[in-house]
Design an enzyme around this catalytic site. Structure first.
Site, PDB file in Angstrom:
ATOM      1  N   ARG A  72       0.826  -1.222   0.000  1.00  0.00           N
ATOM      2  CA  ARG A  72       0.000   0.000   0.000  1.00  0.00           C
ATOM      3  C   ARG A  72       0.857   1.268   0.000  1.00  0.00           C
ATOM      4  NH1 ARG A  72      -3.733  -3.486  -1.525  1.00  0.00           N
ATOM      5  NH2 ARG A  72      -4.687  -4.660   0.188  1.00  0.00           N
ATOM      6  N   HIS A 171      -3.309 -16.926   5.426  1.00  0.00           N
ATOM      7  CA  HIS A 171      -4.728 -16.817   5.744  1.00  0.00           C
ATOM      8  C   HIS A 171      -5.129 -18.138   6.393  1.00  0.00           C
ATOM      9  CE1 HIS A 171      -3.909 -14.213   2.255  1.00  0.00           C
ATOM     10  NE2 HIS A 171      -4.804 -13.399   2.792  1.00  0.00           N
ATOM     11  N   HIS A 183     -11.858 -12.818  -3.022  1.00  0.00           N
ATOM     12  CA  HIS A 183     -12.383 -11.464  -3.191  1.00  0.00           C
ATOM     13  C   HIS A 183     -13.612 -11.470  -4.096  1.00  0.00           C
ATOM     14  CE1 HIS A 183      -8.184 -10.641  -2.019  1.00  0.00           C
ATOM     15  NE2 HIS A 183      -8.672  -9.533  -1.485  1.00  0.00           N
ATOM     16  N   ASP A 252     -10.741 -11.984   7.607  1.00  0.00           N
ATOM     17  CA  ASP A 252     -10.406 -11.244   6.400  1.00  0.00           C
ATOM     18  C   ASP A 252     -11.563 -10.270   6.166  1.00  0.00           C
ATOM     19  OD1 ASP A 252      -9.058 -10.414   4.118  1.00  0.00           O
ATOM     20  OD2 ASP A 252      -8.763 -12.428   3.329  1.00  0.00           O
TER      21      ASP A 252
END
Length: 337
Positions: A72, A171, A183, A252
């Protein structure tokens, strides 16, 4: 009163007045930043300071800064870091060099994060990729060898914690077999429980002392028809019992398409009742944040204890010569340039 069992995103690079009012009232346990929240170093420092001022305490602030595709904080203000598989390639040639490279890479990431007030990183990835899986994990993993994953994940966690940043292993209990991106839709993993226990679960079991872990939005069909994040049986029998994990378990992102339904309040309640300690919701939209607050509860019992331990895992940064570390890191990574 303890904090709300939630980690929330924000809409943009500055805290709005409406967000500040909501945050003061709701008092979420922690926050997470995304690219939309990040511009310059000075701006991120202001934002993290404003968030902590809004809740009146030194709240954890998370980011996804793995390196590679998932980073990010990017150029021109921050250096780019390699994908996890690059450390695996160094380790395959020279395990000592691989461990050192992973330690230094994540130590440098920690230095970047702490400098702008971020003190928790959703890394490292412990997933074990399998042939035919969706590429959502692929090079985000350290490789397809369990010992290598464990070795490098230990080094990565050490680098983060020596730099004052709390790590999150992910995860759990394993996303490496998923043939679709969670996603976008719900992955179904049909391997039997014994096979998973001897492969996918192993890295998490061997690093089960990590302070925080993030769930995988996957169905383990031999264990429960519901996604792990929503399955009390999977969380207890696999994560808490078989893997032996007793740290803070965060979901998540609740907005991912793997979890169906648009009622965020109900979804938040469901994941907490299933045994997750904290719900993660990332959209940064104020109505969504309010819905999560409606469905969440205050941290208590074991969840509160785990949250306090997680907060303590952001150690005071050790003395660090960044120039020297970057030179050594670049030299080690030249092996796979």
């Amino acid at each position: 009163m303890s904090q709300l069992a939630a980690i929330l995103g924000l809409s943009g690079p500055a805290l709005t007045a409406d967000e500040a009012r909501f945050i003061r009232d709701a008092d979420p346990w922690a926050f997470i930043l995304f690219a939309r929240n990040i511009d310059t170093r000075a701006q991120v420092r202001r934002l993290t300071g404003d968030l902590r001022d809004a809740v009146g305490r030194d709240a954890l602030i998370f980011v996804d800064q793995e390196g590679g595709r998932v980073q990010r904080l990017r150029d021109p203000h921050w250096r780019r870091y390699p994908r996890a598989s690059a450390y695996g390639a160094v380790h395959a040639k020279d395990p000592d060099a691989g461990r050192r490279a992973a330690y230094l890479g994540y130590r440098l990431i920690a230095d970047d994060l702490r400098a702008v007030g971020i003190d928790a990183d959703c890394a490292p990835v412990l997933d074990l990729p399998q042939p035919g899986a969706d590429p959502i994990i692929s090079d985000r993993a350290f490789g397809d060898d369990i010992d290598r994953i464990v070795d490098l994940a230990h080094a990565a966690m050490a680098g983060l914690m020596c730099g004052g940043v709390a790590p999150v292993i992910k995860h759990m209990p394993g996303h490496g077999r998923a043939t679709v991106d969670s996603h976008l839709s719900l992955p179904r993993i049909d391997a039997d429980a014994q096979t998973l226990a001897e492969s996918d679960f192993v890295p998490f079991k061997r690093l089960n002392a990590a302070p925080m872990a993030m769930t995988a939005h996957v169905v383990l069909s031999d264990i429960d028809p519901d996604p792990v994040t929503l399955s009390r049986h999977a969380i207890q029998s696999v994560i808490r019992d078989r893997i032996g994990y007793d740290g803070l378990l965060m979901t998540d992102d609740l907005d991912m398409k793997a979890l169906t339904g648009n009622n965020l309040a109900a979804k938040t309640t469901a994941v907490l009742e299933a045994g997750c300690d904290v719900a993660l919701q990332c959209s940064g939209k104020l109505p969504d944040m309010k819905a999560v607050a409606e469905g969440a509860r205050r941290l208590s019992g074991k969840s509160l204890e785990r949250a306090r331990i997680a907060e303590l895992s952001r150690l005071s940064p050790q003395t660090f010569d960044r120039t020297d570390a970057e030179a050594k890191f670049d030299q080690l990574m030249m092996q796979v340039a």
